[in-house]
Design a protein around this motif. Structure first.
Motif, PDB file in Angstrom:
ATOM      1  N   GLY A  13     -13.473  25.737  -8.119  1.00 53.60           N
ATOM      2  CA  GLY A  13     -12.090  25.674  -8.181  1.00 53.60           C
ATOM      3  C   GLY A  13     -11.063  24.801  -9.618  1.00 53.60           C
ATOM      4  O   GLY A  13     -12.679  24.074  -9.506  1.00 53.60           O
ATOM      5  N   SER A  83     -11.390  29.946  -5.606  1.00 52.97           N
ATOM      6  CA  SER A  83      -9.639  29.316  -5.517  1.00 52.97           C
ATOM      7  C   SER A  83      -9.866  29.852  -7.259  1.00 52.97           C
ATOM      8  O   SER A  83     -10.133  31.289  -7.529  1.00 52.97           O
ATOM      9  CB  SER A  83      -9.874  27.782  -5.231  1.00 52.97           C
ATOM     10  N   ASN A 107     -10.666  32.229  -0.643  1.00 52.52           N
ATOM     11  CA  ASN A 107      -9.241  31.228  -0.926  1.00 52.52           C
ATOM     12  C   ASN A 107      -8.988  30.909  -2.648  1.00 52.52           C
ATOM     13  O   ASN A 107      -8.589  30.328  -2.258  1.00 52.52           O
ATOM     14  CB  ASN A 107      -9.658  30.067  -0.693  1.00 52.52           C
ATOM     15  N   THR A 108      -8.533  32.360  -2.328  1.00 50.09           N
ATOM     16  CA  THR A 108      -7.716  32.489  -4.044  1.00 50.09           C
ATOM     17  C   THR A 108      -6.412  32.738  -3.350  1.00 50.09           C
ATOM     18  O   THR A 108      -6.152  33.271  -2.685  1.00 50.09           O
ATOM     19  CB  THR A 108      -8.618  33.394  -5.199  1.00 50.09           C
ATOM     20  N   SER A 109      -5.818  32.860  -4.640  1.00 49.24           N
ATOM     21  CA  SER A 109      -4.435  33.021  -5.045  1.00 49.24           C
ATOM     22  C   SER A 109      -3.540  33.992  -6.172  1.00 49.24           C
ATOM     23  O   SER A 109      -3.263  33.281  -7.601  1.00 49.24           O
ATOM     24  CB  SER A 109      -3.218  31.712  -4.393  1.00 49.24           C
ATOM     25  N   THR A 149      -8.915  19.575   1.624  1.00 50.62           N
ATOM     26  CA  THR A 149      -9.549  20.949   1.399  1.00 50.62           C
ATOM     27  C   THR A 149     -10.199  20.801   2.897  1.00 50.62           C
ATOM     28  O   THR A 149     -10.739  22.084   2.878  1.00 50.62           O
ATOM     29  CB  THR A 149     -10.320  20.746  -0.255  1.00 50.62           C
ATOM     30  N   ASP A 209      -6.532  26.761   5.680  1.00 49.92           N
ATOM     31  CA  ASP A 209      -6.194  26.390   4.624  1.00 49.92           C
ATOM     32  C   ASP A 209      -5.217  25.434   4.561  1.00 49.92           C
ATOM     33  O   ASP A 209      -3.930  26.306   4.610  1.00 49.92           O
ATOM     34  CB  ASP A 209      -6.032  27.869   3.972  1.00 49.92           C
ATOM     35  N   VAL A 212      -3.960  26.597   0.006  1.00 48.86           N
ATOM     36  CA  VAL A 212      -3.178  27.684   0.149  1.00 48.86           C
ATOM     37  C   VAL A 212      -3.386  28.956   1.120  1.00 48.86           C
ATOM     38  O   VAL A 212      -3.993  28.845   1.999  1.00 48.86           O
ATOM     39  CB  VAL A 212      -5.005  28.862  -0.901  1.00 48.86           C
ATOM     40  N   HIS A 236      -9.351  24.864   3.025  1.00 46.97           N
ATOM     41  CA  HIS A 236      -9.844  25.433   1.623  1.00 46.97           C
ATOM     42  C   HIS A 236     -11.300  25.506   1.222  1.00 46.97           C
ATOM     43  O   HIS A 236     -12.218  26.267   0.709  1.00 46.97           O
ATOM     44  CB  HIS A 236      -8.686  24.412   0.906  1.00 46.97           C
TER      45      HIS A 236
END
Length: 260
Positions: A13, A83, A107-109, A149, A209, A212, A236
């Motif tokens: 990330g 991420s 754990n992406t957004s 994190t 997390d 996020v 995270h």
């Protein structure tokens, strides 16, 4: 190429580099023993810290494709990314779906599946602003990042060793403020394509997390009808907090889905 020997490409990330995967590549090799594991740096990070970070996620995906070509590694690939790296994987799957046999998104957004306050928790703004505006030393940076994190309970010796390594890497390959801002801008601008990429996808999320909101991963999985697994206690940096669990989810995904 045999399905068992398709390479896994690992993408980290924001501002992080290949070495931050730690023990995870070995843990992935344990469950996928015939598959090469290749951890790439994004431009501006790690071994590529002198390069200018692209201001778009799509350009980062183009870089990854070129890097693998330069290494002589031909598609198809399987990508495991977290991420910002997971955004790159989505852009890649959308632009060149035939190159990817599967992707695991950690754990992406992605817009539009998470509001801004969920994509980056407001409770962390003060820490991030303090680090960005004050000339914190490398050790302080890394202590703060670990606190942001990870939810893992490290022993004193393990924590000291981890932070010592991270601090040394930051001093050896510092990420410029301009590159960090370009990466942040690229992540903020990126919008998930419609419809979903025609590539087998697995979503992994961490219930604890602190950076996020896991609701971003839940909404992505729901919108695209994707399988999702959620770790109940990890932070995270899920591969750091429980790499064997991540590897197990990958193995199950490979065995039970359409992913090769």
């Amino acid at each position: 190429m045999s399905h068992d020997t398709l390479p896994w490409v690992l993408l980290r990330g924001l501002t992080r580099e290949a070495r931050h995967w730690g023990n995870f590549p070995a843990q992935l090799r344990e469950v996928q023993p015939g598959a090469p594991v290749i951890a790439l740096d994004l431009p501006g990070n790690g071994a590529l810290q002198a390069q200018r970070s692209p201001a778009s996620v799509s350009a980062m995906a183009v870089h990854c494709r070129a890097a693998l070509q330069a290494l002589g590694v031909a598609p198809p690939y399987r990508v495991l990314a977290m991420s910002l790296g997971a955004m790159v994987a989505v852009a890649w799957a959308h632009a060149q779906p035939r190159e990817l046999a599967a992707a695991v998104l950690i754990n992406t957004s992605l817009r539009p599946f998470g509001a801004f306050h969920r994509r980056l928790r407001p409770s962390q703004y003060p820490t991030l602003l303090r680090l960005a505006l004050i000339a914190a030393d490398a050790a302080e940076w890394e202590r703060s990042i670990l606190a942001l994190t990870s939810r893992r309970c490290f022993g004193a010796a393990e924590s000291d060793a981890l932070l010592g390594a991270w601090t040394a890497w930051r001093l050896e390959c510092p990420v410029s403020r301009a590159n960090a801002l370009r990466q942040l801008l690229a992540a903020a601008r990126f919008r998930a394509p419609q419809p979903r990429p025609p590539v087998p996808l697995l979503v992994l999320a961490s219930a604890r997390d602190a950076l996020v909101d896991p609701q971003c991963s839940r909404r992505l999985a729901q919108a695209w009808a994707l399988p999702i697994a959620e770790h109940p206690t990890a932070g995270h940096d899920l591969p750091l907090d429980d790499g064997p669990w991540v590897a197990q989810q990958v193995e199950q995904f490979v065995c039970t889905s359409k992913a090769p």
